[in-house]
Design an enzyme around this catalytic site. Structure first.
Site: not given
Length: 499
Positions: A59, A64, A472
């Site tokens: 990783c 990653c 929103h």
């Protein structure tokens, strides 16, 4: 030698961990917290091209971390293009500097390697850069890179050796091809690149290499992203093709030849169709193999101590407490049979194992509903079941799939990629429309998915999603307004960012 309960004081260590990746280090630090004497053995066998790296496992060094940083480099390139529409005056010829990116990525990785060394020292965990092999009950041989051998004993052992990329076994593959183990420290720009494979590693690498301006082709044997939701996988592939990544489907390489040496050189790839006698050839500067990974379990002496492995895959079957068939030997991470191969899963399993062994805990690692993200140009976040698996588990008549395209507000001004981002939930109609699968294709998919993963763990239902007020204008709000079912066949195309 007798069992661990008979001779506790005769062992050099309480716990020896083979493998210094994310899972092994997590277990080591946790066990040391409870006053246990712990040793970590970590050894990176160089790739065929000689690439090696420091403490921390796949990783941190070749997975990653560098992958996400290079994905970010590609996203910044797109942001530069978009910025012109927002009033920024950017030079027409924006160029990417491979060497500078690699240097920055490797400097960051180096700081992480050092941080792990320091953390082990602070917790009094003994670390040896040596290759561990079982030589008898409770005994292990550690061989360093100079060939010097030492023998250690322990009451318990933890195997956390991870996986390494698979090669094709064809002429020229190990001589001339690279793998993801080589890419993130490659000392030269790869140029025109062929990526062989359809794994998430293949598609992520294709995405960021194309994103920094390289000519990229992906050669696929059969389907994209096997094991993932195929509806989502196909949408990812379509988006990548629309953005200039070429796909050669249903072909496999049979030979790689060097035309010209160099950095990069020139290679000829000969490939054969998977369903006919057709042979094709192509020239590339770099060939990257991403056809899968194999467990590092076959050369660590498991047969000497009787640990069973799946002979075909090399994976280790364990109990729900990560115990192998040999009671004093445990295993975690990518080498486990039928478990999710993800860094956070290995970390969680390692920590919880140490807590059970040394702190009286009974909590086991939960391998269900593990969230994940594929960092393709259009990111894909998922948690729970794919549509295929949900149909298989509950029956098509007992699931309802709600879905919609959405258009991130930030993309409306550059006017790009409308009706490409996509949201989908899969509900079990026999269980109060409980959400059993969550899928999102769009920017920041990992950030979007993480919170919903917690909700799925709590038993999220469609009604609860509908009663949640959205934020929103953000992408994730689409999940609070999903109303169209796949079954209905109604249109899900969006005219604007607010539907």
């Amino acid at each position: 030698m007798n069992g661990p309960e008979d001779l506790p004081e005769s062992y050099d260590y309480d716990l020896i961990i083979i493998g210094g990746g994310s899972g092994g280090l997590a277990a080591a630090k946790e066990a040391a917290q409870y006053g246990k004497k712990v040793m970590v053995l970590d050894f990176v066998t160089p790739t065929p091209l000689g690439t090696r790296w420091g403490l921390g496992g796949t990783c941190v060094n070749v997975g990653c971390i560098p992958k996400k940083l290079m994905h970010q480099a590609a996203l910044l390139g797109q942001a530069l293009q978009d910025s012109r529409n927002y009033g920024w005056k950017v030079e027409e010829t924006v160029k990417h500097d491979w060497d500078r990116m690699i240097e920055a990525v490797q400097n960051h990785i180096g700081s992480l390697n050092w941080g792990y060394r320091v953390a082990l020292r602070e917790k009094k965990v003994v670390y040896e850069n040596a290759y561990g092999q079982f030589i008898g009950p409770h005994r292990i041989k550690a061989t360093n890179n100079k060939g010097k051998e030492k023998i250690y004993s322990a009451e318990r052992f933890l195997i956390a050796t991870g996986e390494r990329p698979r090669y094709l076994g064809i002429p020229g593959d190990k001589e001339y091809c690279i793998s993801s183990d080589d890419l993130f420290s490659l000392p030269y720009c790869p140029g025109k690149t062929l990526i062989v494979g359809a794994s998430y590693v293949a598609l992520e690498c294709a995405g960021f290499l194309a994103g920094i301006g390289l000519d990229v082709t992906v050669m696929v044997r059969s389907i994209l992203l096997r094991g993932f939701d195929q509806d989502m996988a196909n949408k990812i592939g379509e988006h990548m093709e629309e953005h200039g990544i070429k796909f050669i489907r249903q072909f496999v390489p049979i030979k790689v030849e060097q035309i010209e040496a160099g950095t990069p050189g020139r290679l000829r790839v000969v490939a054969q169709s998977t369903n006919s006698e057709e042979i094709i050839e192509g020239e590339y500067n770099t060939v990257l193999l991403a056809i899968g990974r194999d467990a590092c379990t076959r050369k660590i002496g498991l047969e000497t101590v009787g640990v069973k492995i799946n002979e075909k895959t090399g994976k280790i079957p364990v109990t729900d407490e990560e115990q192998t068939n040999v009671p004093y030997i445990y295993a975690i991470g990518d080498i486990l049979e039928d478990k999710v191969e993800l860094t956070p899963v290995a970390i969680q399993a390692g920590r919880l194992l140490a807590q059970r062994l040394y702190a009286g805990s009974t909590v086991k690692c939960d391998y269900e509903n593990v969230p994940t993200t594929v960092f393709t140009p259009l990111e894909y976040g998922a948690c729970g079941l794919s549509e295929e698996k949900a149909v298989e588990k509950f029956g098509e008549e007992n699931i309802e799939v709600y879905h919609s395209y959405f258009w991130p507000l930030e993309w409306t001004i550059p006017s790009r990629d409308n009706n490409k981002c996509y949201a989908k939930i899969i509900c079990n109609t026999k269980d109060n429309e409980r959400v059993v699968g969550f899928h999102v294709l769009g920017p920041n998919a990992g950030e979007v998915t993480q919170g919903f993963a917690a909700a799925l763990k709590c038993g999220l239902t469609k009604k609860q999603l509908d009663s949640t007020i959205g934020i929103h204008p953000v992408c994730a709000e689409v999940f609070t307004t999903l109303s169209v079912t796949k079954r209905s066949g109604a249109s899900i195309l969006q005219a604007g960012c607010u539907g």
